[in-house]
Write an enzyme that holds these catalytic residues in place. Structure first.
Site, PDB file in Angstrom:
ATOM      1  N   HIS A  38      83.026  74.498 -35.097  1.00  0.00           N
ATOM      2  CA  HIS A  38      81.783  74.065 -34.455  1.00  0.00           C
ATOM      3  C   HIS A  38      80.577  74.530 -35.271  1.00  0.00           C
ATOM      4  O   HIS A  38      80.269  75.721 -35.322  1.00  0.00           O
ATOM      5  CB  HIS A  38      81.668  74.622 -33.034  1.00  0.00           C
ATOM      6  CG  HIS A  38      80.533  74.031 -32.258  1.00  0.00           C
ATOM      7  ND1 HIS A  38      80.715  73.135 -31.221  1.00  0.00           N
ATOM      8  CD2 HIS A  38      79.191  74.193 -32.359  1.00  0.00           C
ATOM      9  CE1 HIS A  38      79.540  72.792 -30.725  1.00  0.00           C
ATOM     10  NE2 HIS A  38      78.600  73.418 -31.400  1.00  0.00           N
ATOM     11  N   TYR A  56      64.540  68.441 -30.377  1.00  0.00           N
ATOM     12  CA  TYR A  56      64.031  69.618 -31.082  1.00  0.00           C
ATOM     13  C   TYR A  56      63.914  69.270 -32.560  1.00  0.00           C
ATOM     14  O   TYR A  56      64.498  68.295 -33.032  1.00  0.00           O
ATOM     15  CB  TYR A  56      64.952  70.831 -30.883  1.00  0.00           C
ATOM     16  CG  TYR A  56      66.382  70.587 -31.325  1.00  0.00           C
ATOM     17  CD1 TYR A  56      66.800  70.874 -32.631  1.00  0.00           C
ATOM     18  CD2 TYR A  56      67.328  70.053 -30.441  1.00  0.00           C
ATOM     19  CE1 TYR A  56      68.110  70.631 -33.036  1.00  0.00           C
ATOM     20  CE2 TYR A  56      68.639  69.815 -30.838  1.00  0.00           C
ATOM     21  CZ  TYR A  56      69.015  70.099 -32.131  1.00  0.00           C
ATOM     22  OH  TYR A  56      70.309  69.854 -32.534  1.00  0.00           O
ATOM     23  N   ARG A 131      80.679  63.595 -28.556  1.00  0.00           N
ATOM     24  CA  ARG A 131      80.074  64.696 -27.801  1.00  0.00           C
ATOM     25  C   ARG A 131      79.100  64.173 -26.757  1.00  0.00           C
ATOM     26  O   ARG A 131      78.325  63.236 -27.012  1.00  0.00           O
ATOM     27  CB  ARG A 131      79.333  65.655 -28.737  1.00  0.00           C
ATOM     28  CG  ARG A 131      78.984  66.978 -28.052  1.00  0.00           C
ATOM     29  CD  ARG A 131      78.168  67.872 -28.945  1.00  0.00           C
ATOM     30  NE  ARG A 131      78.262  69.255 -28.527  1.00  0.00           N
ATOM     31  CZ  ARG A 131      77.300  70.145 -28.708  1.00  0.00           C
ATOM     32  NH1 ARG A 131      76.161  69.799 -29.272  1.00  0.00           N
ATOM     33  NH2 ARG A 131      77.456  71.396 -28.331  1.00  0.00           N
ATOM     34  N   ASP A 255      78.837  77.952 -34.683  1.00  0.00           N
ATOM     35  CA  ASP A 255      77.640  77.320 -34.117  1.00  0.00           C
ATOM     36  C   ASP A 255      76.459  77.384 -35.092  1.00  0.00           C
ATOM     37  O   ASP A 255      75.317  77.211 -34.691  1.00  0.00           O
ATOM     38  CB  ASP A 255      77.255  77.926 -32.767  1.00  0.00           C
ATOM     39  CG  ASP A 255      76.240  77.091 -32.002  1.00  0.00           C
ATOM     40  OD1 ASP A 255      76.235  75.861 -32.177  1.00  0.00           O
ATOM     41  OD2 ASP A 255      75.434  77.669 -31.238  1.00  0.00           O
TER      42      ASP A 255
END
Length: 301
Positions: A38, A56, A131, A255
């Site tokens: 990930h 963002y 996702r 991440d």
């Protein structure tokens, strides 16, 4: 469809902090074919512009920098999770897959009207799932869109990648289990560490060990931490409980580059060392870091 949000200039200043330039070295060598399951690739915006309606604006975190991180940590494989700031334009992710020489796979954002030919093309390029963000500030689609595309991706062996939080997880799990296709819960469901391992939400996550298509990612410790302070020790009991309960259904990910961090910026080497400490058994490490992602993402030898 992607939700409408206030317009952002394509050249707006980043509103996310960059990842750390210097990280802690890994304490031990990783198993062969270890996979970071990930992470994201952002830009560079000059080549791969961010979507106008992005939620963002990150600083650039290009594929070359990601590969340097993986070399430093000892990962040979990885799974790119296509980010919302690039919207449904998958160019940045497909470019990374092409440059990855077969060692990378991806999870896409995909409009619910994507047809079989498009899905087949993406499968050939290395995409293995879609996702859906159910966290309010990132939501890219709702359940209706998920239900529409699920039967189209199922014949390709793809999975549903679910970014949820404590507010959304409980309502999602029964519906996901009823779909009879694989699904992955990102970031340990973003269940707050302060809720503890005995809470109903975390117990529901652990109960996924009994569902044959369910997977959970050990990632985003900072997103579960109730302090936001490195090394996020308060989230370690969640990791330990998952490793003990369902090692055959776990994945691990950095991440990187950690968009929208609210506390301390994570140190990827520190995150990896925390996992290695909490998972000392070599066979279990190999299962989580190599064997499990090989099964789900279908890497070639």
């Amino acid at each position: 469809m992607m939700p409408r949000i206030p317009h952002k200039s394509l050249h707006a200043m980043p509103d996310c902090a960059p990842p750390l330039d210097t990280i802690t070295p890994p304490a031990e060598a990783l198993p062969a074919n270890a996979c970071d399951s990930h992470f994201h690739v952002f830009g560079p915006a000059a080549a791969f512009p961010y979507a106008e309606d992005r939620p963002y604006t990150p600083p650039d975190a290009p594929f070359d920098r990601l590969r340097a991180l993986h070399r430093q940590l000892g990962f040979r494989r990885g799974v790119i999770v296509h980010p919302g700031c690039h919207g449904y334009d998958l160019s940045v992710t497909l470019d990374a897959l092409d440059r990855g020489a077969g060692q990378y796979r991806a999870v896409a954002l995909l409009a619910s009207d994507a047809d079989e030919a498009r899905i087949a093309e993406l499968d050939r390029r290395g995409v293995r799932g879609v996702r859906f963000n159910f966290v309010a500030h990132l939501a890219n689609a709702g359940w209706d869109e998920l239900a529409a595309i699920a039967p189209r991706i199922a014949p390709f062996g793809w999975h549903l990648c679910i970014h949820s939080d404590q507010a959304s997880l409980a309502g999602l799990l029964p519906r996901l289990k009823a779909l009879s296709m694989p699904f992955v819960i990102d970031h340990m469901g973003r269940i707050p560490a302060a809720a503890g391992t005995a809470g109903a939400d975390f117990q529901a996550l652990l109960a996924l060990r009994d569902h044959p298509g369910a997977w959970v990612k050990i990632s985003g410790l900072d997103r579960s931490s109730s302090t936001g302070k490195r090394p996020y020790a308060d989230a370690e009991p969640l990791v330990a409980a998952l490793i003990a309960a369902m090692p055959d259904r776990l994945l691990w990910g950095t991440d990187w580059p950690h968009p929208n961090v609210r506390g301390d910026m994570p140190d990827d080497g520190e995150l990896l060392n925390t996992f290695l400490r909490l998972c000392p058994d070599p066979a279990t490490r190999r299962r989580i870091l190599a064997d499990n992602p090989d099964r789900l993402f279908r890497f070639q030898p």
